[in-house]
Scaffold this motif. Sequence first.
Motif, PDB file in Angstrom:
ATOM      1  N   PHE A   1       0.821  -1.206   0.000  1.00  0.00           N
ATOM      2  CA  PHE A   1       0.000   0.000   0.000  1.00  0.00           C
ATOM      3  C   PHE A   1       0.862   1.265   0.000  1.00  0.00           C
ATOM      4  O   PHE A   1       0.672   2.178  -0.792  1.00  0.00           O
ATOM      5  CB  PHE A   1      -0.928  -0.023   1.229  1.00  0.00           C
ATOM      6  N   HIS A   2       1.852   1.305   0.876  1.00  0.00           N
ATOM      7  CA  HIS A   2       2.699   2.495   0.965  1.00  0.00           C
ATOM      8  C   HIS A   2       3.589   2.668  -0.260  1.00  0.00           C
ATOM      9  O   HIS A   2       3.896   3.802  -0.639  1.00  0.00           O
ATOM     10  CB  HIS A   2       3.514   2.473   2.262  1.00  0.00           C
ATOM     11  N   THR A   3       3.993   1.546  -0.880  1.00  0.00           N
ATOM     12  CA  THR A   3       4.768   1.642  -2.117  1.00  0.00           C
ATOM     13  C   THR A   3       3.910   2.290  -3.198  1.00  0.00           C
ATOM     14  O   THR A   3       4.355   3.192  -3.910  1.00  0.00           O
ATOM     15  CB  THR A   3       5.210   0.231  -2.572  1.00  0.00           C
ATOM     16  N   GLN A   4       2.656   1.852  -3.298  1.00  0.00           N
ATOM     17  CA  GLN A   4       1.766   2.416  -4.304  1.00  0.00           C
ATOM     18  C   GLN A   4       1.509   3.897  -4.043  1.00  0.00           C
ATOM     19  O   GLN A   4       1.492   4.711  -4.953  1.00  0.00           O
ATOM     20  CB  GLN A   4       0.452   1.634  -4.330  1.00  0.00           C
ATOM     21  N   LEU A   5       1.345   4.235  -2.777  1.00  0.00           N
ATOM     22  CA  LEU A   5       1.102   5.621  -2.393  1.00  0.00           C
ATOM     23  C   LEU A   5       2.289   6.492  -2.803  1.00  0.00           C
ATOM     24  O   LEU A   5       2.130   7.611  -3.300  1.00  0.00           O
ATOM     25  CB  LEU A   5       0.934   5.662  -0.864  1.00  0.00           C
ATOM     26  N   PHE A   6       3.480   5.948  -2.609  1.00  0.00           N
ATOM     27  CA  PHE A   6       4.707   6.665  -2.915  1.00  0.00           C
ATOM     28  C   PHE A   6       4.816   6.957  -4.405  1.00  0.00           C
ATOM     29  O   PHE A   6       5.167   8.063  -4.810  1.00  0.00           O
ATOM     30  CB  PHE A   6       5.902   5.819  -2.447  1.00  0.00           C
ATOM     31  N   PHE A   7       4.474   5.970  -5.255  1.00  0.00           N
ATOM     32  CA  PHE A   7       4.640   6.150  -6.698  1.00  0.00           C
ATOM     33  C   PHE A   7       3.447   6.833  -7.348  1.00  0.00           C
ATOM     34  O   PHE A   7       3.533   7.284  -8.475  1.00  0.00           O
ATOM     35  CB  PHE A   7       4.916   4.799  -7.370  1.00  0.00           C
ATOM     36  N   LYS A   8       2.348   6.935  -6.638  1.00  0.00           N
ATOM     37  CA  LYS A   8       1.115   7.493  -7.175  1.00  0.00           C
ATOM     38  C   LYS A   8       1.320   8.919  -7.695  1.00  0.00           C
ATOM     39  O   LYS A   8       0.886   9.258  -8.783  1.00  0.00           O
ATOM     40  CB  LYS A   8       0.047   7.493  -6.071  1.00  0.00           C
ATOM     41  N   SER A   9       2.017   9.745  -6.919  1.00  0.00           N
ATOM     42  CA  SER A   9       2.148  11.156  -7.268  1.00  0.00           C
ATOM     43  C   SER A   9       3.359  11.411  -8.161  1.00  0.00           C
ATOM     44  O   SER A   9       3.657  12.534  -8.504  1.00  0.00           O
ATOM     45  CB  SER A   9       2.279  11.959  -5.980  1.00  0.00           C
ATOM     46  N   ARG A  10       4.091  10.370  -8.513  1.00  0.00           N
ATOM     47  CA  ARG A  10       5.350  10.591  -9.211  1.00  0.00           C
ATOM     48  C   ARG A  10       5.306  10.352 -10.715  1.00  0.00           C
ATOM     49  O   ARG A  10       6.326  10.474 -11.380  1.00  0.00           O
ATOM     50  CB  ARG A  10       6.452   9.733  -8.571  1.00  0.00           C
ATOM     51  N   GLY A  11       4.149  10.042 -11.228  1.00  0.00           N
ATOM     52  CA  GLY A  11       4.026   9.832 -12.668  1.00  0.00           C
ATOM     53  C   GLY A  11       4.847   8.646 -13.119  1.00  0.00           C
ATOM     54  O   GLY A  11       5.036   7.692 -12.379  1.00  0.00           O
ATOM     55  N   ILE A  12       5.342   8.729 -14.365  1.00  0.00           N
ATOM     56  CA  ILE A  12       6.156   7.620 -14.874  1.00  0.00           C
ATOM     57  C   ILE A  12       7.623   7.943 -14.640  1.00  0.00           C
ATOM     58  O   ILE A  12       8.129   8.959 -15.101  1.00  0.00           O
ATOM     59  CB  ILE A  12       5.882   7.380 -16.375  1.00  0.00           C
ATOM     60  N   LEU A  13       8.304   7.096 -13.916  1.00  0.00           N
ATOM     61  CA  LEU A  13       9.711   7.316 -13.606  1.00  0.00           C
ATOM     62  C   LEU A  13      10.595   6.499 -14.532  1.00  0.00           C
ATOM     63  O   LEU A  13      10.185   5.497 -15.100  1.00  0.00           O
ATOM     64  CB  LEU A  13      10.009   6.915 -12.159  1.00  0.00           C
ATOM     65  N   ASN A  14      11.825   6.960 -14.638  1.00  0.00           N
ATOM     66  CA  ASN A  14      12.817   6.321 -15.485  1.00  0.00           C
ATOM     67  C   ASN A  14      14.010   6.011 -14.581  1.00  0.00           C
ATOM     68  O   ASN A  14      14.683   6.920 -14.121  1.00  0.00           O
ATOM     69  CB  ASN A  14      13.157   7.345 -16.579  1.00  0.00           C
ATOM     70  N   GLU A  15      14.215   4.718 -14.271  1.00  0.00           N
ATOM     71  CA  GLU A  15      15.232   4.377 -13.275  1.00  0.00           C
ATOM     72  C   GLU A  15      16.153   3.244 -13.733  1.00  0.00           C
ATOM     73  O   GLU A  15      15.772   2.414 -14.543  1.00  0.00           O
ATOM     74  CB  GLU A  15      14.567   3.944 -11.959  1.00  0.00           C
TER      75      GLU A  15
END
Length: 361
Positions: A242-256
């Motif tokens: 849940f917290h992982t999803q919350l973390f990436f929710k506001s970050r759009g598409i990342l390139n890592e």
Amino acid sequence: MLKSKTFVKKTRSGGVMKIVREHYLRDDIWCGSEACTECKQESTVLQKDACIESNLCSYPHYLIPDTNVVLHQIDVLEDPMIRNVIILQTVLQEVRHRSAPVYKRLKDIIHEKEKHFYTFTNEHRRETFIEREPGESANDRNDRAIRVAAKWYSQHLKMFESDTDGLKVVLLTNDQGNKQKAEESDLLVYADIIVHRLLAVAIGADSTYPDLMDKHKQSALCNNLNYRHKMAQYAQRASVAFHTQLFFKSRGILNEEGFVLFVRKNAIIVLIPKFGLEGTVFFDGKDKTAPNLVYDEEGPTLTIEQHTFHIFDKVKVTISLDDSNIQHQKIRMALIDPVISGVSVPAPDVGPQAKKPKLDQ
Ligand SMILES: [Zn+2]
């Protein structure tokens, strides 16, 4: 009887070596019990009247601790109250490999005459030696060896039942799987933290209530403890997800940047060190026409069109939250680099949406 085991081993220089191990199985390894009239032993270690001065067990018994109980309860085993314990060779060997200090303490106890600790060389007695089965881990094999030896003792002592007030063996284990399997073969077993509690009661370091002495109530208690433990683990995993999803929710598409941890038949599992995040990049998605995949178990490697993935390869991926199904939001990863036509995706524009959180800090 001599059993020999032959296997080949790869050497460091890349050569192959043939190894033959000899293992002698014997019929003259004795039980060590004073109560026994079958074994042709000159002296005995385990007492016939093996009662400890507590209300733990009403009948005389010998304790057989498994490896983890020895490793974690060595203080209790050292207590003068604990006597008449069978240390299996399997357990002794595992303890020696896992903790030198505990091994030393255990050897000291075994040497103390008044403790009546008996080492039983179960790995060399014909009836208690077992071979590792195909697909069985060394650990599981040893757990089984401990159960087989305990079962052997249990049957062996039954022969003298009428003469000994029902002398029994009690297998002590913290391991739920081991407990279940031992119970299936009719052994008396104590599980979980109850082992610690009961041992503490036995040496008078703790007192307890009558219910804990009831075998059926104890079993129900163990089941409840294990159930709650399992549910707590589920809750923990769900919370992390849940917290992982919350973390990436506001970050759009990342390139890592990431590294290949495992390769599978249709996917690679990638670790993103920056986030400590593991994710799967699938190559046979429903919406794509399936690329040409060749999986080699030996490597293991996965070849997709012209590119071959190995473990620890460096890759670049996109990370995004797929919230198309509100009930099952998922972290998605897609391959950017290496570029494989028809498989990889273009690098996303790192727009203001992704940079914003950094500026806020
Ligand atoms: Zn015997």
